[in-house]
Scaffold this motif. Sequence first.
Motif, short mmCIF file in Angstrom:
data_model
loop_
_atom_site.label_atom_id
_atom_site.label_comp_id
_atom_site.label_asym_id
_atom_site.label_seq_id
_atom_site.Cartn_x
_atom_site.Cartn_y
_atom_site.Cartn_z
N ASN A 24 0.82 -1.22 0.00
CA ASN A 24 0.00 0.00 0.00
C ASN A 24 0.85 1.27 0.00
O ASN A 24 0.48 2.27 -0.60
CB ASN A 24 -0.94 0.01 1.21
CG ASN A 24 -2.04 -1.03 1.06
OD1 ASN A 24 -2.36 -1.44 -0.06
ND2 ASN A 24 -2.59 -1.47 2.18
N THR A 25 1.98 1.22 0.71
CA THR A 25 2.86 2.39 0.75
C THR A 25 3.49 2.63 -0.62
O THR A 25 3.83 3.77 -0.97
CB THR A 25 3.94 2.21 1.84
OG1 THR A 25 3.29 1.94 3.09
CG2 THR A 25 4.81 3.45 1.99
N ILE A 27 2.02 2.55 -3.41
CA ILE A 27 1.10 3.24 -4.33
C ILE A 27 1.40 4.75 -4.40
O ILE A 27 1.64 5.28 -5.49
CB ILE A 27 -0.37 2.96 -3.94
CG1 ILE A 27 -0.68 1.45 -4.05
CG2 ILE A 27 -1.32 3.76 -4.84
CD1 ILE A 27 -2.02 1.04 -3.47
N PRO A 28 1.43 5.47 -3.25
CA PRO A 28 1.83 6.88 -3.35
C PRO A 28 3.26 7.08 -3.84
O PRO A 28 3.57 8.10 -4.46
CB PRO A 28 1.66 7.41 -1.92
CG PRO A 28 1.49 6.23 -1.05
CD PRO A 28 0.95 5.12 -1.90
N MET A 29 4.14 6.10 -3.60
CA MET A 29 5.51 6.22 -4.10
C MET A 29 5.52 6.17 -5.62
O MET A 29 6.28 6.87 -6.28
CB MET A 29 6.39 5.10 -3.53
CG MET A 29 6.56 5.13 -2.03
SD MET A 29 7.27 6.69 -1.45
CE MET A 29 7.27 6.41 0.33
N ASP A 31 3.17 7.21 -7.49
CA ASP A 31 2.70 8.54 -7.92
C ASP A 31 3.88 9.51 -8.00
O ASP A 31 3.98 10.32 -8.93
CB ASP A 31 1.67 9.10 -6.92
CG ASP A 31 0.35 8.33 -6.97
OD1 ASP A 31 0.11 7.63 -7.97
OD2 ASP A 31 -0.43 8.43 -6.01
N ARG A 35 5.66 11.73 -11.52
CA ARG A 35 5.53 13.18 -11.62
C ARG A 35 6.71 13.79 -12.38
O ARG A 35 7.70 13.13 -12.62
CB ARG A 35 5.52 13.81 -10.21
CG ARG A 35 4.44 13.28 -9.33
CD ARG A 35 4.28 14.07 -8.05
NE ARG A 35 5.50 14.57 -7.44
CZ ARG A 35 5.64 14.80 -6.14
NH1 ARG A 35 4.64 14.54 -5.32
NH2 ARG A 35 6.74 15.28 -5.64
N LYS A 39 11.04 13.80 -6.74
CA LYS A 39 11.87 13.83 -5.55
C LYS A 39 11.08 14.39 -4.38
O LYS A 39 10.37 15.38 -4.53
CB LYS A 39 13.11 14.70 -5.78
CG LYS A 39 14.22 14.43 -4.79
CD LYS A 39 15.47 15.19 -5.19
CE LYS A 39 16.64 14.90 -4.30
NZ LYS A 39 17.37 13.69 -4.67
N VAL A 40 11.21 13.74 -3.24
CA VAL A 40 10.60 14.23 -2.00
C VAL A 40 11.69 14.29 -0.94
O VAL A 40 12.67 13.55 -1.02
CB VAL A 40 9.43 13.32 -1.55
CG1 VAL A 40 8.24 13.46 -2.48
CG2 VAL A 40 9.86 11.88 -1.44
N LEU A 70 13.98 9.71 -2.62
CA LEU A 70 13.54 10.05 -1.26
C LEU A 70 14.55 10.96 -0.55
O LEU A 70 14.45 11.20 0.64
CB LEU A 70 13.35 8.78 -0.44
CG LEU A 70 12.14 7.91 -0.82
CD1 LEU A 70 12.21 6.55 -0.13
CD2 LEU A 70 10.84 8.60 -0.45
N PHE A 300 11.34 4.05 3.00
CA PHE A 300 10.58 4.95 3.87
C PHE A 300 10.18 4.24 5.16
O PHE A 300 10.36 4.76 6.25
CB PHE A 300 9.33 5.48 3.16
CG PHE A 300 8.38 6.17 4.11
CD1 PHE A 300 8.67 7.44 4.59
CD2 PHE A 300 7.23 5.53 4.56
CE1 PHE A 300 7.82 8.07 5.50
CE2 PHE A 300 6.38 6.15 5.46
CZ PHE A 300 6.68 7.42 5.93
N TYR B 74 6.59 15.11 3.31
CA TYR B 74 7.19 16.44 3.44
C TYR B 74 7.26 16.93 4.89
O TYR B 74 7.67 18.04 5.14
CB TYR B 74 6.38 17.44 2.61
CG TYR B 74 6.51 17.21 1.13
CD1 TYR B 74 7.49 17.86 0.38
CD2 TYR B 74 5.70 16.29 0.48
CE1 TYR B 74 7.64 17.63 -0.96
CE2 TYR B 74 5.84 16.05 -0.88
CZ TYR B 74 6.81 16.72 -1.60
OH TYR B 74 6.95 16.48 -2.94
N ARG B 89 -2.12 8.56 -0.81
CA ARG B 89 -1.93 9.18 -2.12
C ARG B 89 -2.29 10.66 -2.09
O ARG B 89 -3.19 11.08 -1.38
CB ARG B 89 -2.82 8.52 -3.16
CG ARG B 89 -2.53 7.09 -3.37
CD ARG B 89 -3.40 6.54 -4.47
NE ARG B 89 -2.81 6.82 -5.78
CZ ARG B 89 -3.19 6.22 -6.89
NH1 ARG B 89 -4.15 5.34 -6.87
NH2 ARG B 89 -2.61 6.51 -8.04
#
Lengths: 312, 183
Positions: A24-25, A27-29, A31, A35, A39-40, A70, A300, B74, B89
Amino acid sequence: MKLERKDLLGLRDLSREETELILNTAIPMKDVICRDIKKVPTLRGKAMVTVFYENSTRTRTSFELAGKYLSADTVNLSISTSSVQKGESLRDTIKTIEVMGFDLMVMRHAMSGTPHYVARNTRMRVINAGDGANEHPTQALLDMYTIKEKKGTLEGLKVAIVGDILHSRVARSNIYGLSKFGCDIRVVGPATLMPPGLEKLGVKSYYSLDEAINGVDVINILRIQRERQVSGLFPSLDEYAQLYMLSPRTLARAKDDVLVLHPGPINRGVEISSELADSAQALINEQVTNGVAIRMALLFLMMGGGRDEITY
Amino acid sequence: MVLREKHAIMDEMGMKRALTRIAHEIIEKNKGVDNVAVIGIRRRGGPLAQRLALRIEDIEGIKIPVGILDITLYRDDLTTLAQQPQVHRTEVNFDINGKRLVLVDDVLYTGRTVRAALDALIDLGRPECIQLAVLIDRGHRELPIKADFIGKNVPTSRQENIEVYVKELDGKDGVVIQEIIDS
């Protein structure tokens, strides 16, 4: 819910909940990597090192990229140009790396259990990136992610794993991982490439490709590992291809919407035909992209803070 | 942490009126909503952003884009948190370049969440401007951040906690002030 462990050494003793958290984690990764700005700042100030005693293109590069996306500092230790060539012991090499201040080490080794030994002897977190014929947990996780993304669920799917099961850490990790979700797992390959005791893992063995893939949702094709074939396990690559190569023709017995996975690198014309490898049904390239997302999720979860109470 | 409810600050009607006023203010400040989009900060900013968009549609007859921002990646306090937060998300399915964005959250306190949200937004593109709308401003800023639209100013002490309930997540609407009696 979080990952309650210092290291990720295999899927065998990972709980279903932990496995789901990682999937599940990711999935946002994914995304993030789709982009424009990939980079976050999440792992700023953390350092990781990849230590590969065996060759690799995708696993090592994808861990490195995952760390960079990351904002962790990533270093690759190239064993072939390191002091290992001067005879430095594994333990001393690890200690040296540890005292440089790395938080996490990604390790691949030809001998099963090496990352486990290292994990017990260092304060660094350790991720197993493949140990001998034992496990390759991040590969199985990215396979599971890819399947789940396409099918919506893993629950109760019929999955066939084809090829050199005996030498395959990918097969083992997939079996451990998928069986947590009640998948019907079949393995198929030449009798000489099938390890004993598979029934104990709840897996059905087949020797005929046609029978094994009858009605399956997913086929995971393994690479014929020429570097691990001592000799004489099968007569020739041609004969292997005759009996076990997946192609659009042999695929006919599976479901129409069957997914074809391969961990790469592929041997065209041996375990997979060129035509199938380049078809839309084969998810080989998507697996690589998803691999970066899965590794970001793990980095993460393992270095992203909030876990001080874990004892080392 | 043990919390005791001290008193209610807003009921369902109060929340509705505050959001309606903020919707009018957004329209007024931006001289219409042609280029406006709202983005809620997970979790309670999400439903509030949705409601603001609906109010604006009621008033202006224009459907504006709505997004949800997850700021976990963030945050500046990840290493000090006892529990690692789960990453969700970010759902901003429109191009934010050149848009006039209204960032929406339930409570404005230290300003650190908004700081993280600004960084997250800038990584998605280059909006024309970013404005901030909050249901409650409770003071105690630690960063130079100020809201453009405020539902209600509520002076608080640091020993207190503001809890916003929204029907979509909590089954009821309302805002209460709680006292931390044991931490």
